[in-house]
Scaffold this motif. Structure first.
Motif, short mmCIF file in Angstrom:
data_model
loop_
_atom_site.label_atom_id
_atom_site.label_comp_id
_atom_site.label_asym_id
_atom_site.label_seq_id
_atom_site.Cartn_x
_atom_site.Cartn_y
_atom_site.Cartn_z
N SER A 128 0.83 -1.20 0.00
CA SER A 128 0.00 0.00 0.00
C SER A 128 0.87 1.25 0.00
O SER A 128 0.58 2.23 -0.69
N GLU A 129 1.95 1.22 0.77
CA GLU A 129 2.83 2.37 0.90
C GLU A 129 3.60 2.64 -0.40
O GLU A 129 3.72 3.79 -0.83
N ILE A 130 4.13 1.61 -1.02
CA ILE A 130 4.92 1.80 -2.25
C ILE A 130 4.03 2.26 -3.39
O ILE A 130 4.43 3.10 -4.20
N GLY A 131 2.81 1.69 -3.50
CA GLY A 131 1.86 2.17 -4.50
C GLY A 131 1.63 1.28 -5.69
O GLY A 131 0.88 1.64 -6.60
N THR A 132 2.27 0.10 -5.72
CA THR A 132 2.06 -0.82 -6.83
C THR A 132 0.79 -1.64 -6.62
O THR A 132 0.12 -1.52 -5.60
N ARG A 133 0.48 -2.48 -7.58
CA ARG A 133 -0.70 -3.35 -7.53
C ARG A 133 -0.21 -4.77 -7.25
O ARG A 133 0.78 -5.22 -7.82
N SER A 134 -0.93 -5.50 -6.38
CA SER A 134 -0.41 -6.79 -5.96
C SER A 134 -1.52 -7.78 -5.62
O SER A 134 -2.60 -7.40 -5.18
N PHE A 135 -1.21 -9.06 -5.84
CA PHE A 135 -2.02 -10.17 -5.38
C PHE A 135 -1.15 -11.00 -4.44
O PHE A 135 -0.10 -11.51 -4.84
N LEU A 136 -1.58 -11.16 -3.20
CA LEU A 136 -0.89 -12.02 -2.24
C LEU A 136 -1.63 -13.35 -2.18
O LEU A 136 -2.83 -13.39 -1.88
N ALA A 137 -0.93 -14.44 -2.47
CA ALA A 137 -1.54 -15.77 -2.49
C ALA A 137 -1.30 -16.46 -1.16
O ALA A 137 -0.15 -16.62 -0.74
N VAL A 138 -2.39 -16.85 -0.49
CA VAL A 138 -2.27 -17.50 0.81
C VAL A 138 -2.92 -18.88 0.76
O VAL A 138 -3.90 -19.12 0.08
N GLY A 139 -2.33 -19.78 1.51
CA GLY A 139 -2.82 -21.15 1.59
C GLY A 139 -1.96 -21.91 2.58
O GLY A 139 -1.04 -21.34 3.19
N PRO A 140 -2.20 -23.20 2.76
CA PRO A 140 -1.50 -23.96 3.79
C PRO A 140 -0.08 -24.32 3.38
O PRO A 140 0.25 -24.38 2.20
N SER A 141 0.75 -24.59 4.36
CA SER A 141 2.05 -25.20 4.09
C SER A 141 1.84 -26.64 3.65
O SER A 141 0.79 -27.25 3.89
N ARG A 142 2.84 -27.18 3.00
CA ARG A 142 2.74 -28.56 2.52
C ARG A 142 2.70 -29.54 3.69
O ARG A 142 3.39 -29.35 4.69
N PRO A 143 1.87 -30.60 3.60
CA PRO A 143 1.88 -31.63 4.62
C PRO A 143 3.28 -32.26 4.73
O PRO A 143 4.06 -32.19 3.78
N PRO A 144 3.66 -32.85 5.87
CA PRO A 144 2.79 -33.18 7.00
C PRO A 144 2.57 -32.01 7.95
O PRO A 144 3.30 -31.03 7.94
N GLY A 145 1.55 -32.15 8.76
CA GLY A 145 1.24 -31.15 9.77
C GLY A 145 0.96 -31.83 11.09
O GLY A 145 0.79 -33.06 11.13
N PRO A 146 0.88 -31.08 12.17
CA PRO A 146 1.01 -29.62 12.22
C PRO A 146 2.45 -29.18 11.96
O PRO A 146 3.38 -30.00 11.99
N ARG A 147 2.62 -27.87 11.74
CA ARG A 147 3.94 -27.29 11.52
C ARG A 147 4.33 -26.44 12.71
O ARG A 147 3.49 -25.82 13.35
N THR A 148 5.62 -26.40 12.98
CA THR A 148 6.14 -25.58 14.06
C THR A 148 6.40 -24.18 13.55
O THR A 148 7.13 -23.99 12.57
#
Length: 486
Positions: free
Chosen positions: A157-177
């Motif tokens: 937001s501060e720099i002013g560019t346009r962006s898509f942040l992709a979120v999802g789980p870490s790869r199994p196995p889980g849980p993760r530390t």
């Protein structure tokens, strides 16, 4: 009555440039002009025509410059900006470092400082829109607490560019530390897949559509390809469950869906077993695809992101000409800036052309205009934004860059499309405009203090190295000199 000939008013007028529009007719307008009002393009044409009808509060003289739509990078990784070259060519060491840094060695300041540095590099290279997976290595995501993604989005937001942040789980196995930091005090906890999902959903609720729609969220999921990684076989049910959850999450919020690391057979499986393909999906790398993989993309309208400079493109080839001939939309990505790349999409256009020409032994493969489409209008289509960005057309958002053509390596002043794709580089971008706002003009960035951004990124890197004990990965390997291989 008002004078019908009175000039119209606008915010910005760019005149006397070579306008490479990427519009439906692919017009290239010598001595062209672009008018911007309210963050959108309101007129495009010859300078003589435009200047007779328009007046603007700000005028940019683009003489001897190419005027282009902002470039789009459809695949990269957040966090990579502060771990460049670690391991000195040892890929296994670098991947292990990613896992340590992204789960237990990074704090919120790390993600903020890195995002500002990466966005600044993109801005300077004329990359006005970028996709970042929120992590890396072998799909290790920082999704234990929304604060990290929030700080990443603060930076964009501060720099002013346009962006898509992709979120999802870490790869199994889980849980993760995962570990969080308060000063130098570390707190460690185990994070389940259910907690990762809740974190992703909170990031979507709080961050999607920020900064007037410049900052957006999309959904990602590790690729399941058991024939290449047999250790994943016990987790087939986990992948199947996650596919349902994250597919439904993306659909519920009307988000794009992406995956990192597709290869032979995995796209067909993603379609037939997990139901992940579709017009809102864009899948990265996609090397050594089978005929069935390509057919699945054609049938579902799935888009592909080719990363020609990535390590995966050394291990296999994304069949870009074959995909294009089949009617699949293909965009380009940088794959991030670590371990050995940059956000300079001019570099990746050049690499793309020569990579596939060498494969086919044919210098006519992937014409210059095609690769330019792959980082502009085709990339916008990949992100579902073809009606908003990706070309210089009336009604679209004013994401525009100027490339200085009056340089020794870009002379003589002719054939502008060829010069932009074959000879230009990110350092030739002199002006960057996003949403009609001039973020950089004549090489001067307006939104941030560049020195402060770089010094803060260096400080965050030093803290990360001390916390993780990974400073030894900065040492040059003995095979750096006088050897043919690392």
């Amino acid at each position: 009555m008002p004078d019908a000939q009175a000039p119209c008013s606008a915010d910005l007028l760019i005149e006397h440039g070579t306008v490479i529009t990427l519009d439906g007719a692919r017009r290239v307008i010598e001595d062209g002009a672009v008018v911007v009002a309210g963050g959108r393009i309101v007129a495009v044409g010859s300078s003589a025509e435009i200047t007779s009808r328009w007046r603007a509060r700000k005028v940019i003289n683009a003489l001897r410059k190419a005027v282009l739509p902002g470039l789009i990078d459809c695949h990269a990784h957040a966090g990579h900006g502060l771990i460049k070259s670690m391991g000195g060519g040892d890929g296994a060491a670098w991947m292990a470092a990613c896992e340590t840094i992204y789960t237990t060695g990074s704090d919120a300041e790390f993600w903020y400082a890195e995002a500002r540095l990466a966005a600044l590099e993109r801005l300077r290279c004329g990359t006005t829109t970028g996709v970042c997976l929120f992590g890396g290595g072998d799909n290790i995501m920082r999704v234990d607490d929304p604060v990290y993604a929030t700080r990443h989005c603060d930076a964009i937001s501060e720099i002013g560019t346009r962006s898509f942040l992709a979120v999802g789980p870490s790869r199994p196995p889980g849980p993760r530390t995962y570990a969080s930091w308060s000063g130098e005090q570390r707190s460690v906890r185990e994070v389940s897949f259910a907690q990762m999902f809740d974190c992703c959903e909170e990031i979507i609720r709080s961050q999607h559509g920020r900064a007037g729609g410049r900052v957006n969220i999309c959904v990602t999921l590790p690729v399941y390809h058991p024939e290449h990684t047999p250790q994943q076989l016990p987790y087939a049910d986990v992948f199947r469950s996650q596919a349902r959850q994250y597919r439904d999450l993306a659909r519920r919020h009307a988000l794009r869906f992406t995956q990192d690391g597709h290869c032979s057979g995995s796209l067909r499986r993603a379609h037939e077993e997990f139901g992940l393909l579709g017009e809102s999906a864009f899948m990265s790398h996609s090397i050594d695809l089978t005929a069935e993989d390509i057919a699945a993309c054609v049938a579902t309208g799935t888009r592909i992101v080719h990363n020609p400079s990535a390590i995966m493109s050394i291990r296999g080839r994304c069949p870009v000409p074959e995909l294009l001939d089949a009617g699949v939309t293909v965009a380009l990505g940088s794959d991030g800036i670590a371990p050995d790349r940059s956000y300079d999409m001019f570099r990746h256009m050049f690499q793309c052309m020569h990579y596939h020409r060498r494969h086919f032994r044919d210098a006519g493969v992937l014409p210059h205009g095609k690769v330019l489409e792959m980082v502009t209008i085709d990339a916008a289509r990949t992100l579902g934004l073809e009606h908003e960005i990706g070309s210089i057309e009336t009604g679209k958002k004013a994401d525009i860059i100027l490339v200085d053509l009056f340089k020794p390596h870009l002379m003589p002043l002719n054939m502008p499309v060829y010069r932009v794709t074959a000879f230009a580089n990110g350092a030739d971008v002199c002006t960057t405009i996003v949403d009609g706002k001039v973020l950089m003009e004549d090489g001067k960035v307006h939104t941030v203090d560049e020195t402060e951004v770089m010094e803060r990124a260096q400080h965050a890197t030093e803290r990360m190295l001390e916390r993780t004990g990974l400073r030894h990965l900065l040492d040059a390997p003995p095979t750096l000199w006088r050897a043919t291989r690392f």
